[in-house]
Design an enzyme around this catalytic site. Sequence first.
Site: not given
Length: 590
Positions: A201, A308, A344, A445, A468-469, A479, A516
């Site tokens: 992140h 986010r 989100r 995810e 990503n997840d 990650r 996303c």
Amino acid sequence: MPTDEIRETTETTLPGIAASPGIAHGQVFLHLQNDLELPAHDIEPARRGEEAARFERALLATRQQVQKTKAEVEKNLGADEARIFDAHLLVLEDHALIGETLRELETTGHNIERCFHRVAQRYIAAFENIEDEYLRERAGDIRDVAQRLLQNLLGQAAQSLGDLAKGRVVVAGDITPSEAAGLDRSEALAIVTDSGSKTSHAVIVARSMRVPAVVGTRDLTRRVRNGDWVLVDGYEGKVILHPAEQTLFRYGQIRLAKKNIELRLLEASRRPAVTRDGAAVALRANIEQAGEAKLVREFHGDGVGLFRTEFLFLSSPRVPTEEEQFQAYRAAAEALAPAPVVIRTLDLGGDKPMAGGAHLFAREANPFLGHRAIRFCLDQPAIFKDQLRAILRASAHGNIRLMYPMISGREELARANAVLDECRAELKAKGVPFNADLAVGTMIEIPSAALTADLLAQDCDFFSIGTNDLIQYLLAIDRVNDRIAHLYEPTHPAVLRTLKHIVTQAHRRKIKVSVCGEMAGDPVYAPLLLGLGVDELSMTPPLLPAVKFAVRAMKMTDAKKLAKDALKQESAKAAQALCEKFHRTRVKVD
Ligand code: PEP
Ligand code: MG
């Protein structure tokens, strides 16, 4: 400083992972934060009194800082919110802890940072093992205060990382997302970390701030000193120590050429995202703060596909109120209306611990498999409801959509929706306006969500795939771990089949699918995703022009063929080669 440090003065190139594009040349600011980086030296008996006095001064300074923060929070938010700082003050006045530290100095002769750190760690471990939940949470208070006190002892606490890093290249073992959020373009020239990967992140934040970043340099923090000159190549993922004149000249030219391409892409991105054969694609932005809405406009994004919201929490010393959140969500929605803003709900935990929320989170062996995102929210209904009410209220002021992170299956989605229904009922009873038709979607995810996409699609209005997840959990690749970053393969057959399955299930039930994750912002993968049937892509704003260029350069029929061929491949490398070829032959700008 460790004694076995390696020092170079001639030009040396260190490989890393290209994390945020750009080139920077500047002097190093070394941001050291973990335990091993505490100074270690011995104090002669005659100077121990002085060392103890230094400790007393740091205690006093820390108490004053905590009192100041407490007063501010009390004034702005009330006594309840400020209570956490009382716990911090108690730690700073704890005679046992202070006495033990001074005894440690006397008996070992080690410098006070090491003595205090050792004692604090003993206290933290003892509290963490207590059964009583309230007392167990005090471990977090001690950790917080110990960090602050150590920073004061090291002379670092007076300034934020942002101030210290002004005009410098920040080199760190790792940086937290909230630290990254505190560094803006005007302050840091670049970020380089020993650990981390493209999807951590802190890196995502660096990309959105347009700060060049290279991660995974392994031991750079041991090779450089404050003030050393380095060149950071965020395109290729390289750090060059003590660059020679010739290198600087060469990079000056590369920088000009890249800038030129970026300007051309930006200019071209004024035009709509339509493929050569007439398919319109929605390209939206990922943001972390309401203020980034202006970046979305600057890069011609079609609204926001992922807000986010946890970054509101990360940049605050305590949990933001419903009202504060409402203002932020409303600002983003109003700035971009009529374009949509997908908000989100909180995704704290994982690599996003909340500094001011240590009392809410326990230390976990596997944070990415732990008390994260929707799991945390469902256990903290007061925090969750404040956020849901804030989003509902803001939905009266623009085109807001709501989305849950880390949903693992239909029951969890139903639990989240039940809390949302309670919030709707509460607002309705009070006559507070909100959009009764608010679209509610879920991130896909977690592999269990992907496999049950047919069930989830019955209970929500849209999907957004968090690659990503999803890749992290499908391939069991942490990650943020640079050692295995090369195994993080977006074109792995398991990933492609899963993406196809999600899209098929969603479309069968007539709901749209967005991606996303970072994959969506990569022009090499965007055609593949669209070819797999994904309807919308959402990415960090500065990546929008390159992806739009790719969309405008390709035909959807070709992208479909690419996806079909990629799905037939038996290895990630083979599918990757197809994507790269597609990009080279149909998309490249030179
Ligand atoms: C993802 O997992 O792909 C995603 C977009 O969410 P985050 O990166 O915030 O976990
Ligand atoms: Mg995610």
